[in-house]
Design an enzyme around this catalytic site. Structure first.
Site, PDB file in Angstrom:
ATOM      1  N   SER A  44       0.812  -1.216   0.000  1.00  0.00           N
ATOM      2  CA  SER A  44       0.000   0.000   0.000  1.00  0.00           C
ATOM      3  C   SER A  44       0.846   1.268   0.000  1.00  0.00           C
ATOM      4  O   SER A  44       0.407   2.311  -0.492  1.00  0.00           O
ATOM      5  CB  SER A  44      -0.939   0.012   1.213  1.00  0.00           C
ATOM      6  OG  SER A  44      -0.213  -0.173   2.415  1.00  0.00           O
ATOM      7  N   ASP A  72      -2.609   6.245  12.303  1.00  0.00           N
ATOM      8  CA  ASP A  72      -1.809   5.508  11.320  1.00  0.00           C
ATOM      9  C   ASP A  72      -0.496   6.260  11.106  1.00  0.00           C
ATOM     10  O   ASP A  72      -0.463   7.315  10.469  1.00  0.00           O
ATOM     11  CB  ASP A  72      -2.585   5.402  10.010  1.00  0.00           C
ATOM     12  CG  ASP A  72      -1.829   4.628   8.933  1.00  0.00           C
ATOM     13  OD1 ASP A  72      -0.640   4.310   9.137  1.00  0.00           O
ATOM     14  OD2 ASP A  72      -2.425   4.364   7.860  1.00  0.00           O
ATOM     15  N   HIS A  98       1.396   5.019   6.921  1.00  0.00           N
ATOM     16  CA  HIS A  98       1.085   5.597   5.609  1.00  0.00           C
ATOM     17  C   HIS A  98       1.221   7.120   5.640  1.00  0.00           C
ATOM     18  O   HIS A  98       1.289   7.729   6.700  1.00  0.00           O
ATOM     19  CB  HIS A  98      -0.319   5.183   5.183  1.00  0.00           C
ATOM     20  CG  HIS A  98      -0.467   3.704   5.009  1.00  0.00           C
ATOM     21  ND1 HIS A  98      -0.941   2.884   6.015  1.00  0.00           N
ATOM     22  CD2 HIS A  98      -0.178   2.900   3.959  1.00  0.00           C
ATOM     23  CE1 HIS A  98      -0.954   1.627   5.592  1.00  0.00           C
ATOM     24  NE2 HIS A  98      -0.489   1.609   4.344  1.00  0.00           N
TER      25      HIS A  98
END
Length: 434
Positions: free
Chosen positions: A168, A413, A416
């Site tokens: 990702s 998070d 990311h």
């Protein structure tokens, strides 16, 4: 009547009177004309002297063009010029430098203007109130990285396939690249096709594609799709890449990355052969050992399949995680939550980046016969504790609730990155290498 012009020889030569009269008249007319021009030039009346003034050839009048338009035309010409003179990858160490704040910087896109950004990375849409993280510019110590030029990028990609392969984080770099260029392509000249693993953005005008293939370990595993949430049940098939590699063949530019998914524990279940026997055929290996085996399988595929005369291969180093605020001197902090500035300490290296794994990458690539360009994003990304999605993201396909945002220790998070954001700098470096 006659006139004699003396001659060195004996005697003289007679000249007709008519010729002498013509010469004298011509001379007097010239004197008169010259005197008249002098007087006219000194006269205050411009109209009386306009007849004698010399006129240059008419020139194209640029004054009617707005300065902005002229500057835009010049910049468009410069954009398509080769920029290699500005950046020499052999001389420039992009890993060594600092982040410089520049309030005049504006991103080439936003998460509202670009329709291809996943909600996971759309920090501004998801309520991020700060924008300063968008205005930090990476400045290497001994060189300059050219700014990202969409026109230059698409001209370099004309007639080519650019393919990103990885997890990702690699997908966010792919989305960044697409968003950096898509605005210069007319609506009817671009398209996007998405499947579970394979994504293709096509620019028809340039006969080019910018693609992404989901392969979090690069090699095969039992957790690509669907994702197995329990890391203990994940198995990596370290000796096989063939099934997915058929999507990579024929690409002109390949950009690989794999790291975070390998870091689920100290050991990893590795498998040789078929998944048919499930876990019974898997062996638990130290993570760096399993990582090396997987990368060697990838390297063997590259060396045996890729034509270096046609295809360029890149490997992006690991993207750091910032889940332990004590690493940057805040033992009472909450991971990357509420961080608003990059770390200034050039020696900073957090626990989210494993140097042993980085050495594995270096060692494997060093022994390959195909030239692979390593894009070192790790150190420059280490400093960016402020650029993560934090609580302005989604989980399980849903944007975090107010209650979840109030609990960043469990929901922030810090793996990311926001888009636009740090991955744009990664692509700036990639384009400079192209």
């Amino acid at each position: 009547m006659s006139f004699l012009i003396p001659n060195r020889g004996a005697g003289g030569t007679k000249i007709p009177l008519s010729i002498i009269v013509l010469v004298l008249c011509g001379f007097m007319f010239f004197i008169l004309l010259y005197t008249e021009r002098i007087s006219l030039m000194s006269s205050s009346s411009s109209s009386s002297s306009s007849f004698f003034k010399l006129k240059s050839c008419p020139r194209k009048d640029n004054s009617s063009k707005p300065k902005e338009k002229i500057q835009k035309e010049r910049s468009e010409i410069l954009e398509v010029l080769d920029d290699r003179f500005e950046f020499d990858p052999e001389e420039c160490n992009v890993a060594a430098g600092k982040w410089v704040y520049n309030s005049s910087i504006e991103p080439l896109y936003t998460d509202k203007s670009c329709p291809y950004i996943d909600c996971q990375f759309s920090c501004m849409k998801n309520g991020q109130p700060e924008t300063d993280y968008l205005r930090w510019e990476w400045q290497p110590d001994d060189c300059t990285i050219p700014r990202f030029s969409p026109k230059l990028a698409m001209n370099k990609l004309r007639g080519k396939r650019l393919l990103f392969v990885g997890d990702s984080l690699q997908r966010s770099q792919w989305e960044s690249f697409v968003c950096l260029v898509e605005s210069i392509i007319p609506e009817g000249e671009k398209s996007m096709k998405r499947s579970r693993k394979y994504f293709v953005f096509k620019a028809k005008e340039y006969n080019a594609t910018i693609e992404f293939y989901w392969a979090p370990y690069i090699v095969e595993s039992n957790t690509d799709i669907p994702v197995i949430s329990d890391p203990k049940k994940r198995i990596v098939k370290v000796d096989s890449v063939v099934d997915r590699a058929k999507f990579w063949e024929g690409a002109d530019i390949l950009v690989f990355n794999t790291y975070v998914w390998w870091m689920s524990g100290l050991r990893m279940k590795a498998l040789w052969g078929s998944f048919g026997n499930g876990e019974s055929g898997a062996e638990a290996l130290d993570t760096p050992v399993a990582y090396r085996l997987g990368l060697k399988t990838w390297a063997n595929w590259v060396d045996s399949t890729v034509d270096p005369n046609k295809t360029r291969v890149f490997f992006t180093t690991m993207s750091p995680t910032h889940t332990r605020s004590a690493d940057w001197g805040k033992p009472n902090g909450t991971k990357c939550f509420n961080e608003t500035k990059p770390i200034k300490d050039k020696k900073f290296w957090g626990t989210g980046s494993n140097k042993q794994m980085m050495k594995v990458v270096s060692s494997v690539i060093k022994h390959m016969t195909t030239q692979v360009t390593v894009i070192n994003i790790t150190q420059l990304s280490e400093y960016r504790i402020d650029a993560h999605t934090s609580v302005y993201t989604e989980t399980g396909g849903k944007i975090l609730t107010a209650e979840q945002r109030a609990d960043p220790m469990h929901h922030a998070d810090c793996i990311h990155w926001c888009l636009p954001g740090l991955p744009d700098t990664w692509n700036r470096i990639l384009l400079a290498h192209l």
